[in-house]
Design a protein around this motif. Structure first.
Motif, PDB file in Angstrom:
ATOM      1  N   ALA A 196     -23.782  27.218   2.844  1.00 51.72           N
ATOM      2  CA  ALA A 196     -24.996  27.331   3.649  1.00 51.72           C
ATOM      3  C   ALA A 196     -26.217  27.043   2.779  1.00 51.72           C
ATOM      4  O   ALA A 196     -26.603  27.884   1.963  1.00 51.72           O
TER       5      ALA A 196
ATOM      6  N   ARG B 110     -32.124  23.688   4.684  1.00 44.48           N
ATOM      7  CA  ARG B 110     -31.557  22.540   5.400  1.00 44.48           C
ATOM      8  C   ARG B 110     -30.872  22.987   6.694  1.00 44.48           C
ATOM      9  O   ARG B 110     -31.289  22.642   7.774  1.00 44.48           O
ATOM     10  N   VAL B 111     -29.816  23.790   6.554  1.00 40.56           N
ATOM     11  CA  VAL B 111     -29.045  24.141   7.756  1.00 40.56           C
ATOM     12  C   VAL B 111     -29.797  25.179   8.593  1.00 40.56           C
ATOM     13  O   VAL B 111     -29.767  25.140   9.823  1.00 40.56           O
ATOM     14  N   LEU B 112     -30.477  26.078   7.907  1.00 41.67           N
ATOM     15  CA  LEU B 112     -31.355  27.039   8.568  1.00 41.67           C
ATOM     16  C   LEU B 112     -32.590  27.198   7.688  1.00 41.67           C
ATOM     17  O   LEU B 112     -32.469  27.230   6.460  1.00 41.67           O
ATOM     18  N   THR B 113     -33.743  27.306   8.304  1.00 43.09           N
ATOM     19  CA  THR B 113     -34.944  27.537   7.502  1.00 43.09           C
ATOM     20  C   THR B 113     -35.179  29.040   7.380  1.00 43.09           C
ATOM     21  O   THR B 113     -34.593  29.845   8.121  1.00 43.09           O
TER      22      THR B 113
ATOM     23  N   GLU C 143     -36.347  30.380  10.609  1.00 45.99           N
ATOM     24  CA  GLU C 143     -35.271  30.603  11.587  1.00 45.99           C
ATOM     25  C   GLU C 143     -34.472  31.869  11.273  1.00 45.99           C
ATOM     26  O   GLU C 143     -34.045  32.580  12.184  1.00 45.99           O
TER      27      GLU C 143
ATOM     28  N   TYR D 227     -32.502  34.747  13.885  1.00 46.29           N
ATOM     29  CA  TYR D 227     -31.335  35.533  13.497  1.00 46.29           C
ATOM     30  C   TYR D 227     -31.659  37.001  13.237  1.00 46.29           C
ATOM     31  O   TYR D 227     -30.786  37.780  12.893  1.00 46.29           O
TER      32      TYR D 227
END
Lengths: 280, 463
Positions: free
Chosen positions: B213, B217-220, B223, B228
């Motif tokens: 992870a 990139r995949v989650l900022t 976010e 979450y």
């Protein structure tokens, strides 16, 4: 663990897989890549994303089976799992605001060029596609390419399909006839990208090459993917993988790509482990 | 009360013979047995002012745990250490005790200090071997914290928060948790099985670990907070970006960053015969740099069969590596080319490394770092005949989070700006370890993770 949702053979050595990775599918854009390991002890392989589906959470990868790591990946069947899948890595290909672009793909590099062509088409850009393969048996993704392209040129080295010759032939013809492009985007073997860059240079057409050097972590940590662009050291994983093709030192990149050649050859002989390049 | 042992010297650390160990990747130091540990523990005079504790970045209650070791109560001793340290088996191995706890030890005034690190290692190993009870989970308080990076800072922060009842998720970019403990420090100095057991210990406390992870990139970070439900985020992303010298030939085949070389060997196990990941089997290697990472790279190259040089531009006194690492390297046959600076990598027509052109240096006046500035000697150029060069010049923080996180303040070299509690320019976002300080030590990163955990706890409570 990441489930293989779909697997199909595009030609005898190239496989398309859809892998369940919803978070990656949600974010990945054309030009970005993933790194995966088929198994617990596998090598980390960088593969550019060939497409993704936000609804199903599937990320499409297309790879050529050339060595141990990709053989291991290719042995996996639908419904089975691969150990690791991380992404999206790298910066996306710049596609916004372009009106007229030539997309030039070579070999399995076409798998990466396709999502770029699609992204451009979706933005109303007129795409001229030139794709090249060694021979007819290796041709992949022709229909998909045609559907995103205003003009489409198919080239094979031996003339067994389309026109005989390399991708530079139609490109040169277009350029000589006074055709211009906002940008030329080229993805494929280093030597091909080098010559595409040489072809467009006299016409001062912005040309972007998607580089795929040897990598380990893909996050800027190992420096293995370094290359020289305009006299400066760049890391393909974080600064790229797209670079101004007129500034890339292709000769150096070609030599660096051979770093583990002996290891690869020995491993190939042993029928097992070797480093594999995504685009040959 | 046991009688004190007034021997002025530490019990020596049993180690593999240098000529044997420089051909294998098994751990160099073998560790005390119970009898030696008890005897060494009796050297602690339990002095009133406990200077050693002040020397420990995570404040381990050293005299207390040592007193328990002296009584043979090893499991109880572990309990004392683990109250403040999340990674005792790691610290016992890689902490520079000689400049921390042990440098303050009363016994060190006349003679050698108590072998605190060796005792910590013994206790942690004893626990790993004998413990049967799983740690009891604290009652969850319902608050979620995200930790980015699973190196020493992140793991410590996660462990401390989990003990306080937080629901902690650690995000790691690589496929294995541990950060520099797995990709950087070699097996022969810190067995990876030990790191994995420490991580398992944290999981038993309820910490979730998400590998593969790449945050940013995949989650900022945004976010993580808004989508979450993480109320706070700790950034322990380390200093992973390798530096190069900027000399000609640096991109030739056979030039590697220490990070690449060590990652291939440590994380990808390229030293094992059946590994799928290649590593160059060089004949002669020049490692440029004089820090702990340079020693690790040199000793790895030696084990892979090469003749190895350390090339360092200052003198032995300025080597930034721990004394112990330098001694180990020398014992193993590493050749030190001191007061030597590379100016060019020499290559053949195929761009393979065939040598490194160097100049001799001499030391002038002290520079900004307080160390004497190396000055090039005139007409001193010579070429060292090598087929591999490993650049170990330090690392800077990874730019990825900065690039993908609006409003996260960083210094010009990429270090995240954080106050003494680890608070960054973003609300609810804390940082610590090498990501903030630039490359430093495991224990300082752990200290920063610990401090930030406390600050995060206070922040969430005050909301």
């Amino acid at each position: 663990m990441y489930r293989i949702l779909k697997k199909e053979s595009l030609n005898p050595t190239v496989t398309r897989m859809e892998v369940e990775a919803p978070l990656v599918a949600n974010k990945a854009l054309a030009g970005q890549f993933v790194i995966l390991r088929a198994d617990e002890r596998g090598e980390r392989i960088p593969l550019t994303v060939a497409g993704c589906n936000k609804e199903t959470g599937a990320v499409t990868i297309i790879f050529q089976v050339v060595g141990g790591a990709t053989m291991a990946l290719n042995e996996k069947q639908e419904g089975e799992y691969i150990a690791d899948f991380v992404g999206p890595l790298g910066t996306p290909t710049h596609v916004d605001g372009l009106k007229k672009v030539a997309v030039i793909g070579g070999g399995v590099g076409c798998a990466i060029a396709l999502p770029v062509a699609r992204a451009l088409k979706e933005r109303g850009c007129a795409v001229t596609s030139i794709v090249g393969f060694r021979n007819k048996d290796l041709v992949i993704l022709e229909e998909e390419f045609r559907s995103y392209s205003e003009r489409f040129y198919m080239m094979t080295d031996d003339g067994s399909y389309g026109e005989k010759g390399n991708v530079c032939a139609p490109l040169n013809k277009l350029l000589e006839s006074g055709e211009t492009f906002d940008e030329v985007i080229t993805i494929g073997p280093l030597i091909m990208m080098k010559f595409v860059a040489l072809a467009t240079k006299p016409y001062n057409i912005k040309t972007v090459a998607s580089m795929n050097p040897i990598m380990i972590d893909g996050t800027g940590m190992c420096g293995c993917c370094r290359l020289t662009v305009g006299g400066e050291m760049k890391f393909a994983c974080v600064d790229g993988p797209d670079f101004d093709a007129h500034l890339v030192d292709f000769d150096e990149a070609i030599k660096r790509a051979r770093t583990y050649q002996e290891f690869e050859a020995a491993a190939r002989e042993k029928h097992c482990n070797l480093y594999k390049k995504e685009v040959e | 009360m046991p009688k004190f042992n007034m021997d002025p010297k530490k019990h020596p650390m049993p180690s593999q013979d240098p000529d044997v160990r420089n051909k294998n990747f098994s751990e160099v130091a073998l560790g005390y047995d119970a009898e030696t540990a008890i005897e060494e523990a009796k050297r602690c005079v339990n002095c009133k002012n406990r200077p050693c504790v002040a020397g420990c970045p995570v404040g381990v209650m050293i005299p207390e745990f040592i007193a328990l070791v002296a009584e043979g109560k090893f499991e109880e001793a572990y309990e004392v250490i683990s109250r403040t340290s999340s990674l005792p088996a790691v610290c016992g191995r890689v902490c520079p005790q000689e400049t921390q706890c042990e440098s303050k030890c009363t016994r060190g005034i006349k003679g050698e200090p108590v072998g605190i690190g060796r005792l910590e290692r013994f206790v942690a190993d004893y626990h790993m071997e004998h413990a049967t009870a799983t740690p009891h989970c604290t009652i969850r308080n319902g608050h979620k914290v995200a930790v980015v990076g699973s190196g020493p800072a992140g793991l410590t922060c996660a462990g401390d928060l989990a003990k306080l009842g937080y629901e902690v998720t650690v995000f790691e970019a690589l496929h294995l948790a541990g950060g520099v403990l797995v990709y950087g420090i070699p097996e022969f100095r810190l067995p990876k099985a030990i790191v994995q057991r420490e991580v398992e210990g944290l999981k038993a406390l309820g910490v979730k670990v998400e590998t593969n992870a790449v945050i940013g990139r995949v989650l900022t970070i945004e976010e993580l907070k808004s989508e979450y439900g993480f109320e706070a985020v700790f950034l322990g992303t380390g200093a992973g970006l390798p530096k190069f010298m900027g000399i000609p030939g640096e991109n030739a085949k056979g030039v590697f960053s220490a990070n690449e070389y060590l990652t291939r060997s440590n994380l990808m196990k390229a030293y094992e015969a059946d590994s799928e990941t290649p590593i160059m089997r060089a004949k002669k290697v020049a490692v440029v740099g004089g820090g702990n990472v340079a020693m690790d790279a040199a000793r790895t190259a030696k084990r892979l069969g090469a003749e190895v040089y350390i090339v360092y531009r200052r003198s032995e006194a300025e080597l930034p590596a721990r004394r112990e690492e330098v001694e180990h390297a020398k014992e193993e046959g590493i050749i030190f080319k001191l007061l030597t600076n590379p100016v060019e990598i020499v290559t053949d027509s195929e761009d393979n490394v065939v040598g490194v052109k160097c100049v001799e240096m001499e030391l002038g006046e002290p520079d900004a770092s307080g160390r004497r500035r190396p000055i090039e000697k005139k007409d001193s150029a010579f070429t060292l005949d090598v087929d591999c060069v490993i650049m170990s010049l330090g690392t800077s923080p990874n730019p990825l989070l900065k690039q993908t996180t609006a409003g996260l303040e960083t210094k010009p070299r990429g270090e995240i700006v954080a106050d003494e509690q680890g608070k960054t320019s973003l609300e609810g976002v804390y940082a610590g370890g090498d990501a903030v300080t630039g490359a430093a030590t495991v224990i300082l990163a752990m200290g920063a993770g610990k401090t930030a955990a406390k600050a995060i706890d206070e922040y969430i409570r005050s909301k």
